[in-house]
Design an enzyme around this catalytic site. Structure first.
Site, short mmCIF file in Angstrom:
data_model
loop_
_atom_site.label_atom_id
_atom_site.label_comp_id
_atom_site.label_asym_id
_atom_site.label_seq_id
_atom_site.Cartn_x
_atom_site.Cartn_y
_atom_site.Cartn_z
N PRO A 10 0.79 -1.22 0.00
CA PRO A 10 0.00 0.00 0.00
C PRO A 10 0.83 1.29 0.00
CG PRO A 10 -0.14 -1.10 2.12
CD PRO A 10 0.51 -2.06 1.17
N ASN A 11 0.36 2.22 -0.82
CA ASN A 11 0.89 3.59 -0.92
C ASN A 11 2.24 3.67 -1.63
OD1 ASN A 11 -1.32 4.85 0.49
ND2 ASN A 11 -0.52 3.87 2.33
N ARG A 18 5.02 11.02 -2.40
CA ARG A 18 4.62 10.77 -1.02
C ARG A 18 5.79 11.06 -0.07
NH1 ARG A 18 4.69 4.66 1.30
NH2 ARG A 18 3.75 5.18 3.29
N TYR A 23 10.76 9.12 1.88
CA TYR A 23 10.83 8.07 0.84
C TYR A 23 11.61 8.50 -0.40
CZ TYR A 23 7.33 5.88 3.79
OH TYR A 23 6.67 5.32 4.87
N ASN A 74 8.06 -5.41 -0.41
CA ASN A 74 7.87 -4.26 0.48
C ASN A 74 6.37 -4.20 0.73
OD1 ASN A 74 7.61 -1.89 1.83
ND2 ASN A 74 8.92 -0.69 0.46
N ALA A 77 2.79 -0.58 5.01
CA ALA A 77 2.30 -0.61 6.40
C ALA A 77 1.83 -2.01 6.82
CB ALA A 77 1.16 0.39 6.56
N GLU A 98 12.67 -9.09 2.44
CA GLU A 98 11.88 -7.92 2.84
C GLU A 98 12.67 -6.65 2.55
OE1 GLU A 98 11.25 -7.95 7.05
OE2 GLU A 98 10.03 -6.13 7.03
N HIS A 100 12.58 -2.25 2.68
CA HIS A 100 11.94 -0.97 3.02
C HIS A 100 12.83 0.15 2.52
CE1 HIS A 100 8.96 -2.95 5.33
NE2 HIS A 100 9.90 -3.62 5.94
N ARG A 107 12.39 5.13 12.93
CA ARG A 107 11.08 5.77 12.89
C ARG A 107 10.23 5.37 14.10
NH1 ARG A 107 8.73 5.14 7.02
NH2 ARG A 107 7.37 6.80 7.83
#
Ligand code: DHK
Length: 144
Positions: A10-11, A18, A23, A74, A77, A98, A100, A107
């Site tokens: 998502p996103n 964004r 990012y 990725n 969320a 994985e 990111h 964060r």
């Protein structure tokens, strides 16, 4: 030739627009371009896919059986919440790396937990979109 699925959650379709301070300004097209170059180098085939919907991500991971030898994921969320995505990786037993873009450990604390990480071979985070080509190298090494 080995086949790798690069799957974004998502996103991540909004990359480049964004929260660029987190990012960066690279887009999903840039991810595709750098991964195509890396894939040629590594002599592997890649397929890119993205969904904002948790169940669709589960379906895509399930469909990857008998099609792909590895997954770069990725999950956005859903990384931090989705037992269903973790279970799909475990069920299909497809080696998964994985990724990111940001360093999730710098964060908020809710981003420090990764369900995907419990099922993945390893994790790459904090290197921007370069993480995808690093993951491609890592997964190719792992499955060869
Ligand atoms: C992307 C997201 O969308 C967030 O929800 C994750 C991840 C971090 C990334 O850095 O690529 O927490």
């Amino acid at each position: 030739m080995k086949s790798i699925l690069i799957l974004n959650g998502p996103n991540l379709n909004l990359l480049g627009h964004r929260e660029p301070e987190i990012y960066g300004t690279d887009t999903t097209d840039d991810i595709e371009k750098t991964c195509i170059l890396k894939a040629i180098n590594l002599d592997v085939q890649i397929t890119l896919s993205q969904s904002n919907i948790e169940g669709e991500l589960v379906n895509i991971i399930q469909d990857a059986r008998n099609k792909h030898d590895g997954i770069i994921l990725n999950a956005g969320a859903y990384t931090h919440t989705s037992i269903a995505i973790m279970d799909a990786i475990i069920a299909t037993q497809i080696p998964t790396v994985e990724v990111h873009i940001s360093n999730i450990y710098h964060r908020e604390s809710f981003r420090h937990v990764s369900y995907v990480g419990r099922a993945a071979i390893g994790q790459i985070c904090g290197f921007g979109i370069m993480g995808y080509s690093l993951a491609l190298e890592a997964i190719t090494y792992h499955i060869s």
